[in-house]
Design a protein around this motif. Structure first.
Motif, mmCIF file in Angstrom:
data_model
loop_
_atom_site.group_PDB
_atom_site.id
_atom_site.type_symbol
_atom_site.label_atom_id
_atom_site.label_comp_id
_atom_site.label_asym_id
_atom_site.label_seq_id
_atom_site.Cartn_x
_atom_site.Cartn_y
_atom_site.Cartn_z
ATOM 1 N N HIS A 115 2.377 1.688 -3.541
ATOM 2 C CA HIS A 115 1.490 1.895 -4.698
ATOM 3 C C HIS A 115 0.345 2.874 -4.464
ATOM 4 N N CYS A 116 -0.041 3.060 -3.222
ATOM 5 C CA CYS A 116 -1.302 3.787 -2.979
ATOM 6 C C CYS A 116 -1.134 5.026 -2.112
ATOM 7 N N ALA A 117 0.093 5.426 -1.838
ATOM 8 C CA ALA A 117 0.312 6.496 -0.860
ATOM 9 C C ALA A 117 -0.425 7.774 -1.251
ATOM 10 N N LEU A 118 -0.550 8.018 -2.555
ATOM 11 C CA LEU A 118 -1.165 9.280 -2.964
ATOM 12 C C LEU A 118 -2.681 9.191 -3.136
ATOM 13 N N SER A 119 -3.192 7.961 -3.267
ATOM 14 C CA SER A 119 -4.613 7.839 -3.609
ATOM 15 C C SER A 119 -5.490 7.237 -2.502
ATOM 16 N N MET A 120 -4.889 6.654 -1.470
ATOM 17 C CA MET A 120 -5.687 5.995 -0.441
ATOM 18 C C MET A 120 -5.119 6.293 0.938
ATOM 19 N N SER A 121 -5.974 6.148 1.959
ATOM 20 C CA SER A 121 -5.462 6.118 3.335
ATOM 21 C C SER A 121 -5.886 4.790 3.956
ATOM 22 N N LEU B 186 0.838 -1.193 0.000
ATOM 23 C CA LEU B 186 0.000 0.000 0.000
ATOM 24 C C LEU B 186 0.878 1.250 0.000
ATOM 25 N N ALA B 187 1.950 1.213 0.809
ATOM 26 C CA ALA B 187 2.824 2.385 0.890
ATOM 27 C C ALA B 187 3.492 2.658 -0.458
ATOM 28 N N GLU C 248 1.127 -7.985 -5.958
ATOM 29 C CA GLU C 248 0.515 -7.916 -7.287
ATOM 30 C C GLU C 248 -0.907 -7.336 -7.208
ATOM 31 N N GLY C 249 -1.661 -7.809 -6.226
ATOM 32 C CA GLY C 249 -3.049 -7.362 -6.097
ATOM 33 C C GLY C 249 -3.160 -5.895 -5.729
ATOM 34 N N VAL C 250 -2.327 -5.448 -4.794
ATOM 35 C CA VAL C 250 -2.390 -4.050 -4.379
ATOM 36 C C VAL C 250 -1.968 -3.141 -5.536
ATOM 37 N N ALA C 251 -0.943 -3.550 -6.300
ATOM 38 C CA ALA C 251 -0.501 -2.754 -7.452
ATOM 39 C C ALA C 251 -1.636 -2.625 -8.464
#
Lengths: 389, 389
Positions: free
Chosen positions: A302-308, A299-300, A376-379
């Protein structure tokens, strides 16, 4: 033929979780949806020995009708672990049945009951069949906010339902000070506390907190389960309740399924009786901690900018939030519609809410998918989300 | 702490059967009370092999969460045996759970339901939790009297609950002409028939009668059980229902216990899949027929002047009547209070009645006690009765 269905059954609808679980039967889907223990944690070898022992030494007792309360040695094992007497322990067909029995014993149509918001969907389903009025209690990242337990909010409620350890769906844990405040407020208002604790043994902090039961044994009903620490397919859970309630729960269970499979109860007991549990729990915790770590790291990156999201100290789930412009159900549909790349499943937050819904939340389970596929799934989830932003 | 109990739970009382079963835990008591299969009929060897096969070849699937509907191969086996499609079959945690689920789906508080009089006590308990109005239907030695199914009596009822084969408690069997009349009357009045058939396979007449299900598959819910033909301790039963109902039953079951133990379901299936059932049923029938014969012979030699009874063509029970001057509950108390001679247990008829009670009836099970002790028990019962006359 026309069927005259009860009002309660007319209101039933298929749950989102259930529909999603159907999709995830396809092994090509990377599923963060299910609250499903990793099958590699099932003690298959010990069970094989347990089955042989039961069928060699007590086949008739294990296969015959049995007392509704449950198998005495198993009730004694549970009682000892929780510091209560065995006559307060009722074995149930999974924890889910305990919710059904409590609803039968405590809810009249129109009774007011207090629930966390969001809360466990299966509890909402079990309670709703008995037509209560749900009063959601304000929660934050640490669970029930003690200031929300005003006299006005709680007075006259039949019970409060709470999952203090690593709640399903949010993964949050109620701090010890809030536990004391909750128990004290409910005791003062003469309201039963239902403490649902399927994940209590899955504590990765190394510092388990005291149960609500231990704080007021005469006012708390504690629900435990072997689904997450031995195996869910046996359907063996339990309730610990004050004596006046346990008697009613036993009578109600008798009318509901006579008793829980005696064979399954003995399998659980025989496996526990080998003394394997502490070492087994260490292994499960190590496995799930590693998977939680993999999910948090993914998550950190791939998603740092779009999710919390949060970082639960135990259990199976973490709770995430996407931007206000994205509905989590829409994200799920998109995520499962991929023709190129992996399809990824999770559970949108909406069905867990009993009050105000935050449609941008989602529940991610980290226990079923191995670390490489978590990445893979989080990406993939991040790239699907990017398309919607 | 004061507990605010639901109205339905306040009305619950301990059942007479249950209290009696406690006494019969003492092996010195000759018990004609329990509806308990003879443990020598349990296929222990086949189960041992089944457990080993399951844990060798499908441990993860058998021990994991599973679909609410049940294990597909078992549903298909049941469907084939009853000439229906598998999507109409729901596996339940014993037949008792099917009664609970049907009550949830079909009964609103105040709904009228039709029951035989007397009828199965466990059904009365399951239904009563949902606060229906019970309308007892007039019965004679062959079951429901078709002439009693007047429009006035049945109109507006949610369902009729009947056990056409070797009813618990009376052992009586509904003749085929009455079956047709019952099904036709209910079809005409748009009333669901619940056909509870745990004893159908225990037919000693050699001439099994057609099920109500076979007479109107779209208007009958059929309940079956493996408790009497494999083993009750696995808690595996099933419901066959029309599609609109099965969907509601599945949703309701999900809220009640998620699913029946997948391990237990596979044990049943693996045992059935050996093809042993027909030979096994012949053995069970031969055993129970011999025990029925022993009881009838003992009654004829010891009780001919003081009691009347029937000679059921199947099942586990016969129904007896003592003279009007003797209350069956009093007889039971006396019978269990013996200091010299055997203590003998049975179930007084009163709790089985939903309407007018005949307090001089009693239920005698012939399946648990071996023939020599049957003789001893009946002789003792006759002498206790003589003291009260």
């Amino acid at each position: 033929m026309q069927f005259d269905i009860s009002q309660r059954a007319q209101r039933l609808t298929s749950s989102a979780i259930r529909e999603i679980l159907k999709v995830t039967e396809d092994p090509s889907v990377i599923s963060f949806a299910g609250g499903i223990p990793s099958p590699q944690t099932f003690p298959v070898g010990l069970m094989k020995e347990a089955c042989a022992r039961i069928l060699d030494f007590a086949p008739h007792a294990a296969l015959q009708y049995a007392p509704t309360e449950g198998y005495t040695p198993l009730r004694e094992w549970i009682a000892e672990r929780h510091g209560v007497t065995a006559d307060r322990v009722l074995i149930t067909t999974g924890s889910q049945q305990a919710l059904d029995l409590l609803a039968k014993v405590l809810i009249d149509p129109g009774s007011r009951i207090l629930v966390e918001n969001p809360t466990y969907l299966g509890a909402l389903q079990a309670f709703s069949l008995f037509e209560p009025i749900l009063t959601p209690i304000e929660c934050d990242g640490e669970g029930i906010v003690p200031g929300a337990l005003t006299e006005e909010t709680i007075l006259g409620a039949r019970f409060v339902y709470t999952m203090p350890n690593f709640q399903n769906p949010t993964g949050r844990r109620l701090p010890v000070s809030r536990r004391r405040q909750l128990v004290a407020a409910m005791k003062a208002a003469n309201i039963v506390v239902i403490e649902d604790d399927p994940y209590g043994e899955l504590d990765y902090s190394g510092e388990p907190l005291p149960t609500l039961l231990s704080m007021n044994p005469d006012g708390v009903v504690y629900l435990g389960s072997f689904s997450k620490i031995i195996a869910p397919g046996l359907r063996v859970g339990y309730a610990i309740a004050p004596m006046p309630l346990i008697k009613k729960l036993v009578q109600t269970k008798q009318a509901s399924d006579l008793h829980t499979s005696g064979f399954a109860q003995r399998m659980v007991y025989e496996v526990l009786d080998t003394g394997f549990l502490d070492a087994h729990l260490s292994q499960i915790r190590a496995l799930y901690m590693a998977q939680r770590g993999a999910m948090l790291a993914s998550l950190a990156s791939h998603c740092a900018l779009s999710m919390s999201w949060n970082a639960p100290e135990g259990g199976m789930f973490l709770w995430a939030r996407v931007p206000d412009s994205v509905d989590a159900v829409r994200l799920l549909e998109k995520s499962l519609a991929h023709e190129n790349g992996s399809r990824v499943a999770f559970v949108p937050g909406a069905p867990f809410y009993a009050g105000k819904v935050d449609a941008h939340t989602l529940r991610l389970s980290f226990v079923t998918v191995p670390p490489a596929r978590i990445e893979e799934g989080v990406a993939q989830l991040a790239s699907t989300l990017a398309m919607l932003l």
